[in-house]
Scaffold this motif. Structure first.
Motif, short mmCIF file in Angstrom:
data_model
loop_
_atom_site.label_atom_id
_atom_site.label_comp_id
_atom_site.label_asym_id
_atom_site.label_seq_id
_atom_site.Cartn_x
_atom_site.Cartn_y
_atom_site.Cartn_z
N GLY A 44 1.05 -1.69 0.37
CA GLY A 44 0.02 -0.30 0.12
C GLY A 44 0.47 1.63 -0.13
O GLY A 44 0.66 2.46 0.25
N GLU A 45 1.93 1.17 -0.31
CA GLU A 45 2.78 2.25 -0.14
C GLU A 45 2.57 3.67 -0.66
O GLU A 45 2.64 4.49 -0.85
CB GLU A 45 4.12 1.85 -0.05
N LEU A 58 -2.54 -10.06 -3.73
CA LEU A 58 -2.91 -10.93 -3.18
C LEU A 58 -3.05 -11.20 -1.47
O LEU A 58 -3.39 -11.98 -0.19
CB LEU A 58 -2.45 -12.09 -3.78
N ALA A 59 -1.30 -10.31 -0.59
CA ALA A 59 -1.20 -10.37 0.27
C ALA A 59 -2.58 -10.11 0.61
O ALA A 59 -3.34 -9.32 1.16
CB ALA A 59 -0.26 -9.81 0.38
N PRO A 60 -2.14 -10.35 2.43
CA PRO A 60 -2.89 -10.22 4.05
C PRO A 60 -2.95 -8.47 3.72
O PRO A 60 -2.21 -7.91 3.55
CB PRO A 60 -2.98 -10.56 5.26
N ARG A 61 -4.06 -7.92 3.96
CA ARG A 61 -4.16 -5.77 4.43
C ARG A 61 -2.73 -6.19 5.71
O ARG A 61 -3.18 -6.44 6.41
CB ARG A 61 -5.13 -5.52 4.76
N PRO A 62 -2.36 -4.98 5.61
CA PRO A 62 -1.30 -4.53 6.47
C PRO A 62 -2.08 -4.04 7.54
O PRO A 62 -3.33 -3.11 7.11
CB PRO A 62 -0.28 -4.08 5.59
N GLY A 63 -1.36 -3.80 8.33
CA GLY A 63 -2.25 -3.57 10.32
C GLY A 63 -2.51 -2.08 10.24
O GLY A 63 -3.14 -1.09 10.14
N HIS A 64 -1.17 -1.19 9.37
CA HIS A 64 -0.86 0.29 9.33
C HIS A 64 -2.04 1.22 8.57
O HIS A 64 -1.52 1.70 7.97
CB HIS A 64 0.42 0.46 9.47
N LEU A 65 -2.36 0.51 7.18
CA LEU A 65 -2.61 0.70 6.01
C LEU A 65 -4.24 1.88 6.95
O LEU A 65 -4.86 1.24 7.64
CB LEU A 65 -3.15 -0.49 5.56
N PRO A 66 -4.44 2.03 6.25
CA PRO A 66 -5.50 3.76 6.53
C PRO A 66 -6.68 3.35 6.83
O PRO A 66 -6.80 2.43 5.16
CB PRO A 66 -5.01 5.23 5.95
#
Length: 330
Positions: free
Chosen positions: A71-72, A96-104
């Motif tokens: 998501g950068e 396809l990767a899991p959603r990053p926890g830090h993403l807004p």
């Protein structure tokens, strides 16, 4: 067991333990334009403003990032887009990767490209990781190359299909060597992506080549921890090959029914105001700290426009349902 390169890449990159699905993400292994400088996102924000104007400022403006990594790019783009446009942007990451926890929270995270996009679809360094077949020319014509996913050892397989033979005849000249990378699957992937855009712009940014400059022997390689490594498709490294940009563009054009633009990244960024020029020396006298900041920014843009580095990327702009002239960077 040896299998065709396309199947090996699919498993190595996107399988349950694949390179892009598990682990720290691609940014841990190689540097892209997104990571090199905020000037990249700033330039895209100006392009997004052009798309918005061409669409007559819709109430919701989609920004869809295909192959979003972690998501950068969307995070950086949201910082760069100014109000009031920022309030109408609807950002979506396709990965396809899991959603990053830090993403807004405002960034949607999906596994497939959404339908009915009105706005901007971006694919930065996605197509080079769309799996492809590799072929070798023998005394009996073109045959697929098979690869052992554990050792990377290659063997010659069955003759290529008529569809792949037609693609090679059209897009890969015989004098490019006895080994070829068949980009038909990438053409189909890009055409599908463009087909999800109702109105707006589809933008692909990637390393690539044109028919008159196909790489002798191909470009298949691997990356791990910032270093180029042999392309062993075991999931431990990125496996990538440069993109036949003219073939991809032609496939997208058939879907969009609109003329496309294909230019090197250095030209595209300069047209969007990122020229990498040194600040005037007079600034050093009246604002030393400002001069240092400007010099650092120019250096970062220089990396983005270096023709032997990231500046060698191609920008494929594929308008859909809007006048092409309204989306030409200027």
């Amino acid at each position: 067991m040896s299998i065709r390169w396309r199947n090996a890449m699919e498993r190595a990159l996107y399988g349950p333990d694949g390179f892009f699905v598990s682990g720290a993400g691609p940014a841990h292994h190689f540097r892209t334009s997104v990571h090199a400088s905020p000037a990249f996102a700033a330039a895209l924000s100006r392009l997004l403003a052009q798309v918005d104007a061409a669409l007559d400022h819709p109430p919701v403006l989609d920004v869809v990032d295909v192959g979003a990594g972690r998501g950068e790019l969307l995070v950086a783009l949201l910082r760069a887009v100014e109000a009031p446009l920022a309030d109408r942007v609807r950002p979506t990451a396709v990965e396809l990767a899991p959603r990053p926890g830090h993403l807004p929270d405002r960034i949607s995270w999906v596994h497939e490209i959404p339908d009915r996009i009105t706005g901007l679809l971006i694919a930065t360094e996605w197509l080079d990781n769309v799996p492809l077949d590799v072929a070798v020319h023998t005394d009996n014509g073109w045959h697929y190359l098979l690869v052992d996913a554990t050792t990377g050892q290659e063997t010659v397989g069955a003759p290529i299909t008529p569809a792949d033979s037609d693609w090679l005849t059209t897009w890969w000249p015989a004098d490019a060597g006895g080994r070829a990378e068949i980009g038909r699957g990438r053409d189909e992937a890009w055409a599908d992506a463009v087909g999800h855009v109702d109105r707006g712009l589809a933008l692909a940014v990637d390393y690539g080549h044109l028919r008159d400059g196909r790489p002798q022997g191909g470009s298949l390689t691997g990356y791990r921890n910032g270093r180029q490594v042999p392309p062993v498709p075991d999931g431990s490294c990125d496996v990538t090959a440069h993109v036949a940009m003219d073939s991809v563009a032609s496939a997208g054009e058939r879907v969009a029914r609109c003329a496309y633009s294909l230019v090197p990244q250095r030209e595209a960024l300069r047209a969007l105001g990122a020229d990498g020029g040194r600040p005037p020396l007079s600034l050093a006298g009246r604002d030393p700290a400002g001069y240092v900041r400007a010099l650092a920014a120019a250096s970062a843009v220089g990396e983005l426009t270096d023709p032997v580095g990231l500046g060698g990327h191609w920008w494929l702009r594929q308008p859909v349902g809007v006048a092409p002239g309204s989306l030409v960077a200027r």
